[in-house]
Design a protein around this motif. Structure first.
Motif, PDB file in Angstrom:
ATOM      1  N   MET A   1      15.049   5.636  -5.656  1.00 35.93           N
ATOM      2  CA  MET A   1      14.561   4.179  -6.269  1.00 35.93           C
ATOM      3  C   MET A   1      13.216   3.802  -5.486  1.00 35.93           C
ATOM      4  N   TYR A   2      11.974   3.610  -6.197  1.00 35.94           N
ATOM      5  CA  TYR A   2      11.151   2.888  -5.324  1.00 35.94           C
ATOM      6  C   TYR A   2      10.800   1.601  -5.969  1.00 35.94           C
ATOM      7  N   TRP A   3       9.923   0.843  -5.312  1.00 40.31           N
ATOM      8  CA  TRP A   3       9.218  -0.350  -5.748  1.00 40.31           C
ATOM      9  C   TRP A   3       7.862  -0.075  -6.220  1.00 40.31           C
ATOM     10  N   ASN A   4       7.213   0.681  -5.405  1.00 41.64           N
ATOM     11  CA  ASN A   4       5.829   1.071  -5.854  1.00 41.64           C
ATOM     12  C   ASN A   4       5.724   2.404  -5.606  1.00 41.64           C
ATOM     13  N   GLN A   5       6.086   3.131  -6.242  1.00 42.80           N
ATOM     14  CA  GLN A   5       6.022   4.752  -5.961  1.00 42.80           C
ATOM     15  C   GLN A   5       4.622   5.256  -5.644  1.00 42.80           C
ATOM     16  N   GLU A   6       3.810   4.808  -6.241  1.00 41.73           N
ATOM     17  CA  GLU A   6       2.301   5.329  -6.069  1.00 41.73           C
ATOM     18  C   GLU A   6       2.201   5.221  -4.301  1.00 41.73           C
ATOM     19  N   ILE A   7       2.115   3.847  -4.049  1.00 39.84           N
ATOM     20  CA  ILE A   7       1.807   3.822  -2.659  1.00 39.84           C
ATOM     21  C   ILE A   7       2.958   4.159  -1.727  1.00 39.84           C
ATOM     22  N   GLU A   8       4.186   4.312  -1.858  1.00 35.13           N
ATOM     23  CA  GLU A   8       5.248   4.689  -1.142  1.00 35.13           C
ATOM     24  C   GLU A   8       5.222   6.275  -0.851  1.00 35.13           C
ATOM     25  N   CYS A   9       4.810   6.811  -1.971  1.00 39.81           N
ATOM     26  CA  CYS A   9       4.638   8.308  -1.890  1.00 39.81           C
ATOM     27  C   CYS A   9       3.291   8.641  -1.724  1.00 39.81           C
ATOM     28  N   LEU A  10       2.429   8.093  -1.339  1.00 39.27           N
ATOM     29  CA  LEU A  10       1.049   8.424  -1.376  1.00 39.27           C
ATOM     30  C   LEU A  10       0.929   9.642  -0.310  1.00 39.27           C
ATOM     31  N   PRO A  11       0.225  10.583  -0.692  1.00 38.91           N
ATOM     32  CA  PRO A  11      -0.009  12.031  -0.044  1.00 38.91           C
ATOM     33  C   PRO A  11      -0.919  11.314   1.174  1.00 38.91           C
ATOM     34  N   ARG A  12      -0.285  11.991   2.455  1.00 38.55           N
ATOM     35  CA  ARG A  12      -0.539  11.715   3.696  1.00 38.55           C
ATOM     36  C   ARG A  12      -2.248  11.473   3.807  1.00 38.55           C
ATOM     37  N   ASN A  13      -2.989  12.364   3.165  1.00 37.50           N
ATOM     38  CA  ASN A  13      -4.233  12.162   3.526  1.00 37.50           C
ATOM     39  C   ASN A  13      -5.034  11.118   2.943  1.00 37.50           C
ATOM     40  N   GLU A  14      -4.514  10.814   1.828  1.00 36.90           N
ATOM     41  CA  GLU A  14      -4.942   9.568   1.157  1.00 36.90           C
ATOM     42  C   GLU A  14      -4.532   8.151   1.798  1.00 36.90           C
ATOM     43  N   LEU A  15      -3.367   8.563   2.377  1.00 40.44           N
ATOM     44  CA  LEU A  15      -2.819   7.279   3.342  1.00 40.44           C
ATOM     45  C   LEU A  15      -3.622   7.281   4.576  1.00 40.44           C
ATOM     46  N   GLU A  16      -4.258   8.189   5.136  1.00 39.53           N
ATOM     47  CA  GLU A  16      -4.648   8.463   6.265  1.00 39.53           C
ATOM     48  C   GLU A  16      -6.364   7.541   5.980  1.00 39.53           C
ATOM     49  N   LYS A  17      -6.907   7.820   4.724  1.00 45.33           N
ATOM     50  CA  LYS A  17      -7.993   7.239   4.330  1.00 45.33           C
ATOM     51  C   LYS A  17      -8.053   5.807   4.185  1.00 45.33           C
ATOM     52  N   LEU A  18      -6.894   5.435   3.382  1.00 44.33           N
ATOM     53  CA  LEU A  18      -6.924   3.824   3.171  1.00 44.33           C
ATOM     54  C   LEU A  18      -6.446   3.187   4.586  1.00 44.33           C
ATOM     55  N   LYS A  19      -5.726   3.676   5.360  1.00 42.65           N
ATOM     56  CA  LYS A  19      -5.351   3.178   6.613  1.00 42.65           C
ATOM     57  C   LYS A  19      -7.002   2.773   7.313  1.00 42.65           C
ATOM     58  N   LEU A  20      -7.694   4.018   7.415  1.00 42.59           N
ATOM     59  CA  LEU A  20      -8.996   3.747   8.170  1.00 42.59           C
ATOM     60  C   LEU A  20     -10.000   2.681   7.603  1.00 42.59           C
ATOM     61  N   ARG A  21      -9.674   2.757   6.291  1.00 38.25           N
ATOM     62  CA  ARG A  21     -10.824   1.805   5.802  1.00 38.25           C
ATOM     63  C   ARG A  21     -10.401   0.385   5.945  1.00 38.25           C
ATOM     64  N   ARG A  22      -9.068   0.124   5.830  1.00 35.86           N
ATOM     65  CA  ARG A  22      -8.334  -1.007   6.179  1.00 35.86           C
ATOM     66  C   ARG A  22      -8.515  -1.582   7.538  1.00 35.86           C
ATOM     67  N   LEU A  23      -8.553  -0.514   8.484  1.00 33.72           N
ATOM     68  CA  LEU A  23      -8.617  -0.729  10.071  1.00 33.72           C
ATOM     69  C   LEU A  23     -10.062  -1.209  10.136  1.00 33.72           C
ATOM     70  N   LYS A  24     -11.100  -0.715   9.642  1.00 35.53           N
ATOM     71  CA  LYS A  24     -12.569  -0.994   9.897  1.00 35.53           C
ATOM     72  C   LYS A  24     -12.781  -2.314   9.614  1.00 35.53           C
TER      73      LYS A  24
END
Lengths: 432, 142
Positions: A1-24
């Motif tokens: 069970m997930y609340w937000n499956q898309e984000i909670e199970c986001l593939p690692r490479n996409e998650l890394e991209k998102l993290k970098l953008r938000r970090l900047k």
């Protein structure tokens, strides 16, 4: 069970991209709006443009509790007060309080993370959530509350304290999920037994316990005593509050919601970033906060990250249960001792309850550790030698686990302070 | 056999006073008492007129209490009186965990409370040598 499956199970490479953008974005915002952090970055000879990869985060200066105090109350906020909709604060018992603020968007984001956390730990819209974290300036109460409402659960905002009434509500309202500190859950069970109520008379299914470190043995006890699943939840007000990380049903480590927080483990002495999997101090950076973004916050919590993917499907990295806080840790003759280690030893000795206090004193320039343990009804004997044998047994097992001798002192049951929030486990009487 | 009430006491000011106050408020009379102690804690052992009630009220007040069966023996209140009794126990190889004595008001004898490893055997040994083992009801009424 997930609340937000898309984000909670986001593939690692996409998650890394998102993290970098938000970090900047975060670094840019802080550099632009927080003079004290800008000065720090300038001193370190680094500008926002130098952050090109996620690894570059290690070039950024740390933020500590002292920085929050130095900028008391609102000096680190990056939005005008007209955009701040909520303020929380620490009690300030050990110095100036640390004050945190939230924008509307922050509050929504927090509720969303808490919703993820609750669902991850098995709550649903059919749950009756009794939230016994303190409401008020402490983030625990309101943080859990908003998430529980968000998933559509029925929330009982019972807050801490008035334990008999808590139990009455648990019975009458059919509570299925209890949220509070693990030490309060232990105490509640004690009161439950005194009232002659069996956990099987209740509908309680799970407990979501946090705000203080607790051991695997404590989990076993809580699960056995209450007949529930016990989940560890992690958070700190400087990052947001509860909901930074949560255990899934695998109960092996807590998923850190990486689309909001970047985790690093550092050596607390050298401040070097440690390789994935090594034990050290958790350092967190908020990458999705508006009012009070914080870069490389020294949490003082000691843990390690788990590299392996989790069978639950969530891709977000896991951290192991916090072993202890470096400021709860006591150093006895050069040996690091955590209250959680003492707890584990006690829980493995028959007829001993995990109510204890570490008392540290310095006698003749030598540290002495005394562990006060409550004698239980079952362990009590009318013969001195049996009680002395128990003291020796605990002392011996503590020594083999801690690596340092601890004198054990048996004290009367219920004489050690019961906590309705965070438990006090250490009394350091050393005058250094 | 006689029921003894044992109470765990931390070595803190006022703890013993608390116990005796609770007993007094509940009209419980202490017949005999002894304290065994270490540097940290003590065990208060009591013979009272109403052991069950004492157990209940102390427990209700949050004390750690246990009940133990002990033997009460009448010993001549004269030189060598206790030695006679101890010799009998020695011959019968009965280990004494602890003992304490008090002088009764009603008789000319002293009373000794024994906690032994094997109470049945101790009773037999006493009875065969003509030593009077007191009935519990008699002890509570002292």
């Amino acid at each position: 069970m997930y609340w937000n499956q898309e984000i909670e199970c986001l593939p690692r490479n996409e998650l890394e991209k998102l993290k970098l953008r938000r970090l900047k974005e975060t670094v840019f915002r802080i550099y632009s709006f927080v003079p004290s952090y800008q000065a720090k970055m300038d001193k370190a000879g680094i500008s926002p443009g130098d952050i090109r990869t996620l690894e570059d985060i290690s070039k950024l200066p740390f933020t500590t509790k002292q920085d929050l105090r130095d900028n008391y109350p609102f000096g680190l906020f990056t939005v005008p007060m007209s955009d701040v909709v909520r303020i929380h604060s620490s009690s300030g018992t050990t110095g100036k309080p640390t004050v945190v603020g939230y924008s509307r968007r922050d509050i929504d984001g927090w509720a969303d993370l808490m919703a993820r956390a609750l669902i991850c730990a098995g709550a649903t819209r059919y749950s009756v959530v009794q939230n016994a974290y303190g409401y008020g300036l402490f983030t625990g109460g309101l943080g859990v509350h908003y998430g529980a409402e968000k998933i559509g659960a029925s929330v009982i905002p019972s807050s801490g304290g008035n334990t008999k009434r808590q139990i009455m509500m648990m019975q009458d309202f059919g509570t299925t999920v209890l949220t509070c500190t693990p030490s309060y859950a232990m105490y509640m069970h004690e009161v439950l037994s005194e009232m002659g109520i069996s956990p099987s008379d209740l509908k309680l299914k799970s407990g979501i316990f946090g705000a203080e470190p607790w051991s695997e043995d404590m989990r076993r006890q809580l699960e056995e005593k209450w007949g529930i699943d016990a989940y560890d939840i992690y958070g700190l007000s400087e990052m947001m509050g509860p909901g930074v990380a949560i255990e899934c049903p695998e109960k092996v480590g807590l998923h850190i919601f990486e689309d909001h927080f970047i985790a690093e483990i550092i050596d607390p002495e050298t401040e070097e970033v440690l390789p994935l999997g090594e034990k050290g101090e958790l350092v967190l950076t908020t990458v999705n906060k508006e009012a009070l973004p914080i870069i490389r916050y020294r949490t003082r919590d000691l843990t390690s990250l788990i590299a392996e993917p989790c069978p639950c499907g969530r891709t977000h990295v896991r951290m192991n249960k916090v072993l202890g806080r470096s400021d709860d840790m006591v150093i006895i003759r050069g040996v690091n001792v955590f209250p959680s280690q003492v707890e584990s030893v006690l829980l493995n000795i028959e007829n001993v309850e995990p109510y204890y206090l570490l008392v540290v004193e310095r006698k003749n320039n030598l540290d002495e550790l005394e562990v006060w343990v409550e004698v239980s009804e079952k362990a009590f004997s009318d013969e001195i030698r049996k009680l002395e044998r128990l003291e020796k047994q605990i002392s011996k097992e503590l020594e083999s686990s801690l690596g340092v001798y601890a004198k054990v002192k048996l004290v009367e049951p219920k004489s050690l302070q019961r906590s309705e929030g965070k438990a006090k486990r250490v009394e350091d009487r050393r005058v250094l | 056999m006689v029921k003894q009430i044992s109470i765990f006491l931390e070595n803190k000011a006022g703890r013993l006073a608390n116990v005796t106050r609770v007993l007094g408020e509940n009209q419980i009379n202490i017949r005999a008492l002894s304290i065994a102690d270490t540097s940290d804690f003590g065990i208060l052992r009591l013979i009272v007129n109403e052991p069950e009630k004492a157990y209940e009220v102390l427990k209700r007040d949050g004390f750690t209490v246990s009940e133990t069966e002990v033997i009460a023996v009448e010993v001549p209140d004269s030189p060598g009186g206790l030695a006679t009794v101890l010799d009998i126990m020695g011959e019968a190889s009965i280990n004494i965990e602890y003992l304490y004595a008090f002088i009764g008001k009603a008789t000319d004898d002293a009373l000794v409370i024994f906690k032994v490893e094997n109470p049945e055997r101790a009773m037999e040994a006493f009875e065969s040598k003509g030593i009077v083992v007191l009935d519990s009801s008699k002890v509570y009424r002292l």
